[in-house]
Scaffold this motif. Sequence first.
Motif, short mmCIF file in Angstrom:
data_model
loop_
_atom_site.label_atom_id
_atom_site.label_comp_id
_atom_site.label_asym_id
_atom_site.label_seq_id
_atom_site.Cartn_x
_atom_site.Cartn_y
_atom_site.Cartn_z
N ALA A 90 1.33 -12.90 2.34
CA ALA A 90 2.15 -12.44 1.22
C ALA A 90 1.28 -11.94 0.08
CB ALA A 90 3.06 -13.58 0.74
N GLU A 91 0.17 -12.61 -0.17
CA GLU A 91 -0.72 -12.21 -1.26
C GLU A 91 -1.31 -10.83 -1.01
OE1 GLU A 91 -2.77 -11.80 -4.64
OE2 GLU A 91 -1.17 -13.22 -4.20
N ARG A 92 -1.63 -10.51 0.24
CA ARG A 92 -2.18 -9.19 0.55
C ARG A 92 -1.15 -8.09 0.24
NH1 ARG A 92 -4.83 -11.95 4.99
NH2 ARG A 92 -3.07 -11.59 6.40
N VAL A 93 0.10 -8.36 0.55
CA VAL A 93 1.16 -7.39 0.26
C VAL A 93 1.41 -7.30 -1.23
CG1 VAL A 93 3.61 -6.87 0.56
CG2 VAL A 93 2.27 -7.72 2.50
N LEU A 94 1.55 -8.45 -1.88
CA LEU A 94 1.88 -8.48 -3.30
C LEU A 94 0.75 -7.93 -4.18
CD1 LEU A 94 3.73 -11.92 -3.47
CD2 LEU A 94 4.72 -9.62 -3.38
N ALA A 95 -0.49 -8.04 -3.71
CA ALA A 95 -1.62 -7.47 -4.48
C ALA A 95 -1.48 -5.96 -4.59
CB ALA A 95 -2.94 -7.85 -3.81
N VAL A 96 -1.10 -5.33 -3.50
CA VAL A 96 -0.89 -3.87 -3.53
C VAL A 96 0.31 -3.55 -4.42
CG1 VAL A 96 -0.44 -1.80 -2.17
CG2 VAL A 96 -1.86 -3.61 -1.23
N GLN A 97 1.37 -4.34 -4.30
CA GLN A 97 2.56 -4.11 -5.11
C GLN A 97 2.25 -4.23 -6.60
OE1 GLN A 97 5.83 -6.92 -4.49
NE2 GLN A 97 7.26 -5.22 -4.42
N ARG A 98 1.44 -5.23 -6.95
CA ARG A 98 1.06 -5.39 -8.36
C ARG A 98 0.23 -4.20 -8.85
NH1 ARG A 98 0.54 -10.99 -6.86
NH2 ARG A 98 -1.67 -10.71 -6.37
N ALA A 99 -0.62 -3.67 -7.99
CA ALA A 99 -1.43 -2.51 -8.37
C ALA A 99 -0.54 -1.29 -8.62
CB ALA A 99 -2.45 -2.20 -7.27
N VAL A 100 0.50 -1.14 -7.81
CA VAL A 100 1.45 -0.03 -8.00
C VAL A 100 2.16 -0.18 -9.35
CG1 VAL A 100 3.62 0.98 -7.16
CG2 VAL A 100 1.81 0.38 -5.53
N VAL A 101 2.61 -1.39 -9.65
CA VAL A 101 3.29 -1.64 -10.93
C VAL A 101 2.34 -1.37 -12.09
CG1 VAL A 101 4.34 -3.41 -12.39
CG2 VAL A 101 4.92 -3.29 -9.95
N ALA A 102 1.09 -1.79 -11.98
CA ALA A 102 0.12 -1.60 -13.06
C ALA A 102 -0.12 -0.12 -13.33
CB ALA A 102 -1.20 -2.29 -12.71
N ASP A 103 -0.26 0.68 -12.27
CA ASP A 103 -0.48 2.12 -12.44
C ASP A 103 0.75 2.78 -13.05
OD1 ASP A 103 -3.06 2.11 -11.49
OD2 ASP A 103 -2.50 2.62 -9.43
#
Length: 223
Positions: free
Chosen positions: A121-134
């Motif tokens: 889950a962390e691997r998926v959510l890390a990418v999701q957080r990066a998308v939100v940050a950008d």
Amino acid sequence: MARPRSSGYDDQRELILRHAAALFATQGYVATSMNEVAAACGVSKAALYHYVRDKRELLESVCQAHVLRLQGVVAEVLGQGLAPEVQLRELIVRFVQEYASAQNEHRVLTKEVKLLEPEQAERVLAVQRAVVADFALAVAQVRPALQAAELHTPLTMLLFGMINWLFTWFRPGQPLTHAEMAPIVADLFFGGLAGVTVPATSSPESQPVRPRTRQPRKKETTS
């Protein structure tokens, strides 16, 4: 020595993820068996395990592929060097379009990611957080004061609230398509209700929906 991949490996894996996403979205991850996934893909169960180790890895792969596609959209738009407002509008439009063609994957991401192991889950959510940050930085570029007030991320999440849940209620063609809905989302975010431009294909404003009037109840009579 690892066995070399066939020339069609990536295409077959993409097919598997697409069919798995459809099954997970319609009947749920728990209720879906690997036998069903294999049958939907037209391969044997043994062949399916050539692409994923187990069903949980398959779920991770569906979610990860989806968020990586979204990250690719963000990178592509940010790389165009657009003016801040044009850039944010383009991001909104592209995300609405992406979700239109990936509704199963998005449904799986929002409902089933909690079933992954913590590290998955962390691997998926890390990418999701990066998308939100950008995305949040793109919002801040339109109004830099928002970042100073730490409002750019909350506003981004409100924006995602509009985009992310379109799939739960929006039915394209009644009367709008996804392509026509996308700029409406952007208009609403930038200008509120006053900023929404009514598409020519929708019902004219001169014909508002009339509220239903309650009919008076007939007086009951006794015999």
